[in-house]
Scaffold this motif. Structure first.
Motif, mmCIF file in Angstrom:
data_model
loop_
_atom_site.group_PDB
_atom_site.id
_atom_site.type_symbol
_atom_site.label_atom_id
_atom_site.label_comp_id
_atom_site.label_asym_id
_atom_site.label_seq_id
_atom_site.Cartn_x
_atom_site.Cartn_y
_atom_site.Cartn_z
ATOM 1 N N ASN A 6 0.835 -1.204 0.000
ATOM 2 C CA ASN A 6 0.000 0.000 0.000
ATOM 3 C C ASN A 6 0.869 1.252 0.000
ATOM 4 O O ASN A 6 2.031 1.223 0.406
ATOM 5 C CB ASN A 6 -0.947 0.005 1.196
ATOM 6 N N TYR A 7 0.307 2.353 -0.479
ATOM 7 C CA TYR A 7 1.024 3.625 -0.516
ATOM 8 C C TYR A 7 0.070 4.742 -0.140
ATOM 9 O O TYR A 7 -1.020 4.794 -0.694
ATOM 10 C CB TYR A 7 1.591 3.870 -1.915
ATOM 11 N N THR A 15 -5.152 5.229 2.189
ATOM 12 C CA THR A 15 -4.031 4.593 1.507
ATOM 13 C C THR A 15 -4.565 3.876 0.280
ATOM 14 O O THR A 15 -5.737 3.489 0.242
ATOM 15 C CB THR A 15 -3.285 3.632 2.454
ATOM 16 N N GLN A 16 -3.728 3.738 -0.727
ATOM 17 C CA GLN A 16 -4.158 3.056 -1.941
ATOM 18 C C GLN A 16 -3.464 1.702 -2.065
ATOM 19 O O GLN A 16 -2.333 1.531 -1.635
ATOM 20 C CB GLN A 16 -3.893 3.893 -3.180
ATOM 21 N N LEU A 17 -4.188 0.763 -2.642
ATOM 22 C CA LEU A 17 -3.713 -0.603 -2.813
ATOM 23 C C LEU A 17 -3.836 -0.964 -4.283
ATOM 24 O O LEU A 17 -4.935 -0.937 -4.836
ATOM 25 C CB LEU A 17 -4.563 -1.559 -1.977
ATOM 26 N N GLY A 50 -5.372 -6.989 -15.830
ATOM 27 C CA GLY A 50 -4.721 -5.682 -15.802
ATOM 28 C C GLY A 50 -4.456 -5.238 -14.382
ATOM 29 O O GLY A 50 -4.548 -6.018 -13.435
ATOM 30 N N THR A 51 -4.121 -3.951 -14.247
ATOM 31 C CA THR A 51 -3.794 -3.368 -12.954
ATOM 32 C C THR A 51 -4.978 -2.564 -12.450
ATOM 33 O O THR A 51 -5.608 -1.832 -13.216
ATOM 34 C CB THR A 51 -2.546 -2.469 -13.065
ATOM 35 N N HIS A 52 -5.261 -2.701 -11.166
ATOM 36 C CA HIS A 52 -6.407 -2.039 -10.550
ATOM 37 C C HIS A 52 -5.985 -1.405 -9.235
ATOM 38 O O HIS A 52 -4.961 -1.770 -8.663
ATOM 39 C CB HIS A 52 -7.534 -3.046 -10.304
ATOM 40 N N ARG A 53 -6.802 -0.482 -8.736
ATOM 41 C CA ARG A 53 -6.506 0.221 -7.484
ATOM 42 C C ARG A 53 -7.770 0.325 -6.657
ATOM 43 O O ARG A 53 -8.843 0.636 -7.164
ATOM 44 C CB ARG A 53 -5.985 1.616 -7.792
ATOM 45 N N VAL A 54 -7.621 0.054 -5.349
ATOM 46 C CA VAL A 54 -8.678 0.319 -4.380
ATOM 47 C C VAL A 54 -8.088 1.215 -3.298
ATOM 48 O O VAL A 54 -6.880 1.274 -3.124
ATOM 49 C CB VAL A 54 -9.271 -0.983 -3.773
ATOM 50 N N MET A 86 0.397 -3.255 6.891
ATOM 51 C CA MET A 86 0.431 -1.792 6.784
ATOM 52 C C MET A 86 0.221 -1.196 8.152
ATOM 53 O O MET A 86 -0.333 -1.832 9.047
ATOM 54 C CB MET A 86 -0.619 -1.298 5.783
ATOM 55 N N LEU A 87 0.660 0.032 8.314
ATOM 56 C CA LEU A 87 0.588 0.724 9.604
ATOM 57 C C LEU A 87 -0.308 1.935 9.475
ATOM 58 O O LEU A 87 -0.034 2.835 8.670
ATOM 59 C CB LEU A 87 1.985 1.137 10.062
ATOM 60 N N PHE A 88 -1.384 1.948 10.269
ATOM 61 C CA PHE A 88 -2.340 3.056 10.290
ATOM 62 C C PHE A 88 -2.035 3.920 11.510
ATOM 63 O O PHE A 88 -2.110 3.447 12.641
ATOM 64 C CB PHE A 88 -3.755 2.490 10.346
#
Length: 90
Positions: A6-7, A15-17, A50-54, A86-88
């Motif tokens: 994630n970023y 954050t996006q995945l 393909g590539t996807h984002r959530v 991931m760290l929230f």
């Protein structure tokens, strides 16, 4: 199949995945706490190759803010399964 880290990480409000599929697949992306309990289902639907984002906004399935801490992102597509930490930060 791949699930990117994630970023941004750590993050404090969203954050996006990103994930990639070599062929059309039904995908489930779940946020879990460190005990492995589901917190939020971000996707459970069919995606094209393909590539996807959530995006995760730090809320649970009921729309409530979750506590800061370590969470797991889990992606399942067919027999593929991968998880990342991931760290929230609150």
């Amino acid at each position: 199949y791949s699930l990117s880290q994630n970023y941004p990480n750590p993050f404090n409000n969203r954050t996006q995945l990103d994930f990639s599929l070599p062929k059309s697949s039904r995908v489930r992306i779940t946020i879990m706490n460190v005990l492995g309990q589901p917190v939020r289902t971000l996707a459970y639907t069919d995606f094209q190759a393909g590539t996807h984002r959530v995006v995760w906004d730090g809320k649970n399935d009921y729309g409530q803010d979750v506590a800061g801490g370590i969470y797991l992102i889990q992606m399942e597509a067919g027999s593929f399964k991968q998880a990342r930490e991931m760290l929230f930060l609150k």
